[in-house]
Scaffold this motif. Sequence first.
Motif, PDB file in Angstrom:
ATOM      1  N   VAL A 106     -30.741  36.170   4.637  1.00  0.00           N
ATOM      2  CA  VAL A 106     -30.463  34.936   3.905  1.00  0.00           C
ATOM      3  C   VAL A 106     -30.124  35.338   2.477  1.00  0.00           C
ATOM      4  CG1 VAL A 106     -31.403  32.766   3.051  1.00  0.00           C
ATOM      5  CG2 VAL A 106     -31.976  33.550   5.360  1.00  0.00           C
ATOM      6  N   LYS A 154     -26.966  28.762  -0.061  1.00  0.00           N
ATOM      7  CA  LYS A 154     -27.758  29.680   0.752  1.00  0.00           C
ATOM      8  C   LYS A 154     -26.964  29.931   2.018  1.00  0.00           C
ATOM      9  CE  LYS A 154     -32.226  29.170   0.950  1.00  0.00           C
ATOM     10  NZ  LYS A 154     -33.593  28.736   1.276  1.00  0.00           N
ATOM     11  N   LEU A 208     -26.488  32.581   5.641  1.00  0.00           N
ATOM     12  CA  LEU A 208     -26.983  33.624   6.526  1.00  0.00           C
ATOM     13  C   LEU A 208     -25.848  34.613   6.739  1.00  0.00           C
ATOM     14  CD1 LEU A 208     -29.316  34.627   8.305  1.00  0.00           C
ATOM     15  CD2 LEU A 208     -28.328  33.323  10.184  1.00  0.00           C
TER      16      LEU A 208
END
Length: 189
Positions: free
Chosen positions: A152, A145, A147
């Motif tokens: 996201v 994951k 940013l």
Amino acid sequence: ELYDIDFKKDDIAFYLKQARLAGGAVLELGCGNGRISIPLAENGIKIFAIDNSVNMIKLLKKKAKLKNLKVIMGDIRTINLHRKFNLIIMPFRVFQCLLDIKDQFRVLHNIKRHLTASGKLTFDVYYPNLSILANFTSDEKFDSKNLYKDRVITKSHRNIKIDTAKQVTTTAIIYRVGKKIICKNIIKM
């Protein structure tokens, strides 16, 4: 864009150290968008970066305009630069993108043509997880994951097919924002 946020960066210091130890110009085969080439060039290493992907070469040229970075569109199996290098690198599984044994031998022959007598080839390969290889397909597995640009982005993968005789895995790489798929790539290695 997704390539930059996704793939590992912990090998940059390793390749930089190898380049400094080797001295002289470095040849990178399968340079992609410059994940390794750019940091090496920014640290004063003269680098010849070769890839056969028009899109990756465009990204690399857009990201970096460094005098000591020579970007070349070409086939790593056949290109002839008419010079020798103390170090040739193939970071992040480039060799495993060569699915045919004949192509692998062609690249190795071409590497030999471009290495000095005491030169080194430095590359990495994926160490396969035997439990994954034992299954012909897999459920989707979460990978990471990140940013990126205030979003996201999650990455997952799913093995679609495994050819045990040829030792080739076909995998879907899936990127999402929330539940929406924004990119899906099918790769063979």
